[in-house]
Enzyme design. Structure first.
Site, PDB file in Angstrom:
ATOM      1  CG  ASP A  63      -4.821   4.664   1.437  1.00 34.48           C
ATOM      2  OD1 ASP A  63      -5.965   5.095   1.200  1.00 34.48           O
ATOM      3  OD2 ASP A  63      -4.363   4.559   2.598  1.00 34.48           O
TER       4      ASP A  63
ATOM      5  N   GLY B 294       0.659  -2.343   8.773  1.00 28.89           N
ATOM      6  CA  GLY B 294       1.803  -1.441   8.691  1.00 28.89           C
ATOM      7  C   GLY B 294       2.858  -1.797   9.710  1.00 28.89           C
ATOM      8  NE  ARG B 295       1.775   2.173  13.216  1.00 33.48           N
ATOM      9  CZ  ARG B 295       0.921   2.916  13.883  1.00 33.48           C
ATOM     10  NH1 ARG B 295       1.366   3.803  14.740  1.00 33.48           N
ATOM     11  NH2 ARG B 295      -0.378   2.777  13.688  1.00 33.48           N
TER      12      ARG B 295
ATOM     13  CB  THR C 284     -11.015   4.698  12.126  1.00 34.06           C
ATOM     14  OG1 THR C 284      -9.767   4.929  11.465  1.00 34.06           O
ATOM     15  CG2 THR C 284     -11.639   3.445  11.567  1.00 34.06           C
TER      16      THR C 284
ATOM     17  CE  LYS D 101      -2.380   1.796   3.680  1.00 33.46           C
ATOM     18  NZ  LYS D 101      -2.311   3.269   3.716  1.00 33.46           N
TER      19      LYS D 101
ATOM     20  CG  ASN E  32     -14.820  16.908 -15.597  1.00 33.29           C
ATOM     21  OD1 ASN E  32     -14.918  16.016 -16.441  1.00 33.29           O
ATOM     22  ND2 ASN E  32     -14.043  17.965 -15.749  1.00 33.29           N
TER      23      ASN E  32
ATOM     24  CG  ASP F 130     -11.989  17.996  -6.589  1.00 32.76           C
ATOM     25  OD1 ASP F 130     -12.915  18.773  -6.884  1.00 32.76           O
ATOM     26  OD2 ASP F 130     -10.809  18.375  -6.449  1.00 32.76           O
TER      27      ASP F 130
ATOM     28  CE  LYS G  55      -7.746   7.049   3.654  1.00 37.22           C
ATOM     29  NZ  LYS G  55      -6.319   6.736   3.638  1.00 37.22           N
TER      30      LYS G  55
HETATM   31  O1  C5P Z   1       0.811   0.719  11.163  1.00 34.66           O
HETATM   32  P1  C5P Z   1      -0.619   0.296  11.013  1.00 34.66           P
HETATM   33  O2  C5P Z   1      -0.808  -1.212  10.886  1.00 34.66           O
HETATM   34  O3  C5P Z   1      -1.527   0.897  12.067  1.00 34.66           O
HETATM   35  O4  C5P Z   1      -1.043   0.911   9.595  1.00 34.66           O
HETATM   36  C1  C5P Z   1      -2.349   0.844   9.100  1.00 34.66           C
HETATM   37  C2  C5P Z   1      -2.433   1.545   7.790  1.00 34.66           C
HETATM   38  O5  C5P Z   1      -3.800   1.607   7.392  1.00 34.66           O
HETATM   39  C3  C5P Z   1      -1.933   2.988   7.782  1.00 34.66           C
HETATM   40  O6  C5P Z   1      -1.397   3.257   6.486  1.00 34.66           O
HETATM   41  C4  C5P Z   1      -3.189   3.790   8.035  1.00 34.66           C
HETATM   42  O7  C5P Z   1      -3.104   5.090   7.487  1.00 34.66           O
HETATM   43  C5  C5P Z   1      -4.228   2.962   7.273  1.00 34.66           C
HETATM   44  N1  C5P Z   1      -5.597   3.143   7.745  1.00 34.66           N
HETATM   45  C6  C5P Z   1      -6.003   2.904   9.041  1.00 34.66           C
HETATM   46  N2  C5P Z   1      -7.314   3.087   9.407  1.00 34.66           N
HETATM   47  C7  C5P Z   1      -8.207   3.505   8.505  1.00 34.66           C
HETATM   48  C8  C5P Z   1      -7.822   3.739   7.178  1.00 34.66           C
HETATM   49  C9  C5P Z   1      -6.489   3.549   6.818  1.00 34.66           C
HETATM   50  O8  C5P Z   1      -5.204   2.512   9.878  1.00 34.66           O
HETATM   51  N3  C5P Z   1      -9.456   3.640   8.861  1.00 34.66           N
END
Ligand code: C5P
Length: 232
Positions: A59, A210-211, A119, A32, A67, A64, A61
Site C-alpha cells: 500500500d 488493522g487494530r 477518507t 498489507k 514515466n 507522480d 499509493k
Molecule cells: O487499524 P485499522 O483497521 O483502522 O486499519 C485500517 C488500515 O487501512 C490502515 O492501514 C489505514 O491506513 C488503511 N486505510 C484506511 N482508510 C482508507 C485507506 C486506508 O483506514 N481510506
C-alpha cells in the site's frame, strides 16, 4: 482471487512485524504493508514476508508523472507482491503507464487498484484546497470510473461505497475496504465502519483490518473471527 481478509501490519519495524506473524503458526494471512513499514524496514521486509508464504498488498499509493510511476511499478513488480496501488488523481495516463510498468514479460502482473479520494479529505478540503466544486461522492465515482477506463482491477473504498462502485464499474471490479470493526469492538479513529459480516453483505471483495486484529489480546482468534464472518 476470492474474498479474503487482509491484515494491515501497521508496525514500524521488521522485528515487530515478523514476531506478530509468528503467532499465526501454520496460517498465512494476506498482509498489507504500508509506507511506514516499507520506508522503515526497506524492500527486504516484503521479500521476507513473501518467502514465508503470505500474499502481500503493498500500500504505497504512488502519484507522480507517468514515466516515473511506470518505472517504480516495474521495481515493485519484481518484488512479486499480489496487489499494488496508486492515486487515481494522477490521471488516466498515469494509471495506464503504471499498468505497463507492472506487467511482466510473460503478461502476468500483480493486481493494481486505485485510491479515489482519501477518507481524510472532506467536502470542505475538496473545495477549498483542491478547488473541486463537485460533491465528494460524485468525485469518488468519477475516479473509480477513470481507474476502470485505464484497465485497473479495482479501488480502495469504504464498505459503504462498495455497492455503488460495483453498480457503476461492474461486479468484477474489486472493492478493497478498510474501516471494518467488530460489532462489540472499539471504533478508534475510524468514522464510518461496518462489521466483517456487513461488509460481506454489501459485496466487499477484500476487507483490510488493522487494530481489531493487531491490538487484540488474541490476534489469531480475532483474525479467525473476521474470516468466519466475511468468508462464507
Ligand atoms: O487499524 P485499522 O483497521 O483502522 O486499519 C485500517 C488500515 O487501512 C490502515 O492501514 C489505514 O491506513 C488503511 N486505510 C484506511 N482508510 C482508507 C485507506 C486506508 O483506514 N481510506
Amino acid at each position: 482471487m476470492g474474498k479474503d481478509v487482509i491484515i494491515a501490519c501497521d508496525f514500524s519495524n521488521a522485528e515487530q512485524t515478523l514476531a506478530f506473524l509468528d503467532r499465526f503458526q501454520g496460517k498465512k494471512p494476506f498482509v498489507k504493508i504500508g509506507m511506514e513499514l516499507f520506508y522503515g524496514a526497506g524492500p527486504d521486509i516484503v521479500r521476507q514476508i513473501k518467502a514465508r508464504g503470505h500474499k502481500i498488498f503493498l500500500d504505497l499509493k504512488l502519484h507522480d508523472i507517468p514515466n516515473t510511476v511506470k518505472k517504480a511499478m516495474t521495481v515493485l513488480r519484481d518484488l512479486d507482491v499480489d496487489i499494488c496501488n496508486l492515486h487515481a488523481a494522477g490521471t488516466v495516463r498515469m494509471m495506464e503507464a503504471a499498468l505497463e510498468g507492472l506487467t511482466r514479460p510473460d503478461g502476468t502482473r500483480p493486481l493494481l487498484i486505485a485510491v479515489t479520494q482519501l477518507t481524510s479529505t472532506d467536502q470542505e478540503a475538496l473545495e477549498k484546497d483542491l478547488l473541486i466544486e463537485k460533491p465528494i461522492d460524485e468525485v469518488v465515482m468519477h475516479y473509480a470510473l477513470n481507474a476502470l477506463k485505464a484497465g485497473l482491477d479495482g479501488v480502495v473504498c469504504s464498505p459503504l461505497e462498495a455497492g455503488k462502485v460495483h453498480a457503476a464499474c461492474g461486479a468484477d471490479f474489486l472493492t478493497v475496504t478498510p474501516g471494518v470493526r467488530f460489532a462489540d469492538g472499539d471504533i478508534g479513529d475510524q468514522k464510518r465502519v461496518m462489521t466483517p459480516a456487513e461488509a460481506k453483505k454489501v459485496g466487499s471483495d477484500y476487507i483490510v483490518v488493522g487494530r481489531p486484529i493487531t491490538a487484540a489480546e488474541d490476534p489469531v482468534a480475532a483474525y479467525q473471527r473476521c474470516c468466519d464472518e466475511f468468508i462464507d
